[in-house]
Design an enzyme around this catalytic site. Sequence first.
Site, PDB file in Angstrom:
ATOM      1  N   HIS A  74     -23.142  -7.001  -8.926  1.00 24.20           N
ATOM      2  CA  HIS A  74     -21.871  -7.139  -9.715  1.00 24.20           C
ATOM      3  C   HIS A  74     -21.246  -8.784  -9.779  1.00 24.20           C
ATOM      4  CE1 HIS A  74     -21.828  -2.830 -10.215  1.00 24.20           C
ATOM      5  NE2 HIS A  74     -20.818  -3.339  -8.914  1.00 24.20           N
TER       6      HIS A  74
ATOM      7  N   LYS B 183      -6.245  -4.126  -8.590  1.00 19.46           N
ATOM      8  CA  LYS B 183      -6.365  -3.788  -9.734  1.00 19.46           C
ATOM      9  C   LYS B 183      -5.775  -2.246 -10.563  1.00 19.46           C
ATOM     10  CE  LYS B 183     -11.036  -4.402  -7.932  1.00 19.46           C
ATOM     11  NZ  LYS B 183     -11.781  -5.753  -9.025  1.00 19.46           N
TER      12      LYS B 183
ATOM     13  N   LYS C 148     -22.082 -13.179 -10.630  1.00 21.28           N
ATOM     14  CA  LYS C 148     -22.340 -13.770 -11.228  1.00 21.28           C
ATOM     15  C   LYS C 148     -23.090 -14.561 -11.179  1.00 21.28           C
ATOM     16  CE  LYS C 148     -17.761 -13.310 -12.783  1.00 21.28           C
ATOM     17  NZ  LYS C 148     -16.014 -13.642 -12.848  1.00 21.28           N
TER      18      LYS C 148
ATOM     19  N   GLU D  50     -12.310   5.171 -12.605  1.00 25.99           N
ATOM     20  CA  GLU D  50     -12.219   5.103 -14.194  1.00 25.99           C
ATOM     21  C   GLU D  50     -13.902   5.095 -14.653  1.00 25.99           C
ATOM     22  OE1 GLU D  50     -11.155   0.719 -14.590  1.00 25.99           O
ATOM     23  OE2 GLU D  50     -13.492   0.267 -13.738  1.00 25.99           O
TER      24      GLU D  50
END
Length: 463
Positions: free
Chosen positions: A242, A123, A244, A207
């Site tokens: 997190h 990432k 789907k 982040e």
Amino acid sequence: MNQQIKPFKKVLVANRGEIAIRVFRALNELGIKTVSIYSKEDKYSIFRSKADESYQLNPEKGPIDAYLDVDTIIDIALSCGADAIHPGYGFLSENPDFVNACERNGIVFIGPSAELMNAMGDKISSKQMAIKADVPIIPGVDYAIHDAETVVKVADEIGYPVMLKASNGGGGRGMRIVNRREDMLKEFEEAKAESKKAFGDDKIFIEKYLRGPKHIEVQILGDNYGNIVHLYDRDCSVQRRHQKVVEYAPAFSIPDNTRQLIFESSIRLAKEVGYRNAGTLEFLVDADNNAYFIEMNPRIQVEHTVSEMITGIDIVQAQILVAEGYPLDSEEIAIPNQESVHCTGYSIQTRVTTEDPMNNFLPDTGTISVYRTGSGNGIRLDGGNAHTGGKILPYYDSLLVKAISHDRTFEGAVRKSLRAMKEMRIRGVKTNIPFLINVLNHEVFKSGKCYTTFIEDTPELFN
Ligand code: ADP
């Protein structure tokens, strides 16, 4: 353009379950022979019988590691005369060492290059590539943080809540939300230890945590000659932990200018890294419709089906043809430019799993005693071991069958998905079908306004 076409006669699929069958079908239609590999535990799983040839992996390795055993897989490919390997998703699909091993042995890896996997593989490096390509990213840092002092300082600058992320995390794991400064040191130490254990290193970055964003992703396809197109977007905001649960295409509820920015960013980034084959660029979109790139997945994804339904493009076949050397504008692939990719109607994928929604989605195992599908007009089923008598093993992911609807309108696609879910009769193992029905029936879902914490914020889905 100096084209080099090397048609495949035989392809090995280094995977199991539904994605193995999906790839065999694409190969079949292209007239290419198929090879399956399977673990000892998968001896009676149906996917292996769908291939022309099948070979058992090393029984000593165990159910998961057998599929990660590069040497045995390469040996099988060489001895059966396979020209290429399709990795599916998961297992070795994002492993640059495997790509190199294929190349060293003269076997084509159906996917991007090892260099690209290294560049986009974690990432942090994909963030760095995004910055280079002028693609917006979530406020935060693009380097690993090793000491407590720095993490606290950076978090103060970003402002709480923040997210600690393992650079090598995946599958929804390796992410922690930190709401308060006083929790940071403990969370940071735990995140490092967990990452080391689960992903092999303790590269953690930080982040801003976005509250309730949408997860929007773009399917792209590139050939070996620098041509790249996108196949529109998918809304994968319906997630649990997190991961789907329901996906649809196109992402109709996002304003057009945001979608255009996401498409343009995706093409720019893919060109910047020289992407080839199929890939996905993932973005989060906040409540003000600001889009931020989060990561790139250099492989086929579980939800590729909805993009196939709206564009009419067989993405797996395109992957194979690109790997054979065909350019996108060849007669075989027939995508001469972006304008030739049309978006028609709406498609929804529901992932039917053997998880019990009433018991914290605990995976169930055992033998399927009754299996009746919900198919009919506008429903495609991509299944793995879903059949009467099929055994659901405890070792692998609990995906049973993907039901994919397609209709002229989103409302029509919702109705078709609901109808298919209600028609399904699966006995012997518990499934999440009642939960999927509640999602499809929910007004927030129907309006296209789902966001990533919709499931945890909506207790009535569990009724
Ligand atoms: P993975 O590689 O495990 O799939 P991703 O980076 O794709 O992880 O993120 C998966 C999901 O985690 C996203 O779709 C979103 O729901 C959530 N997520 C990731 N980063 C953030 C963030 N900064 N703020 C809020 N949610 C996030």
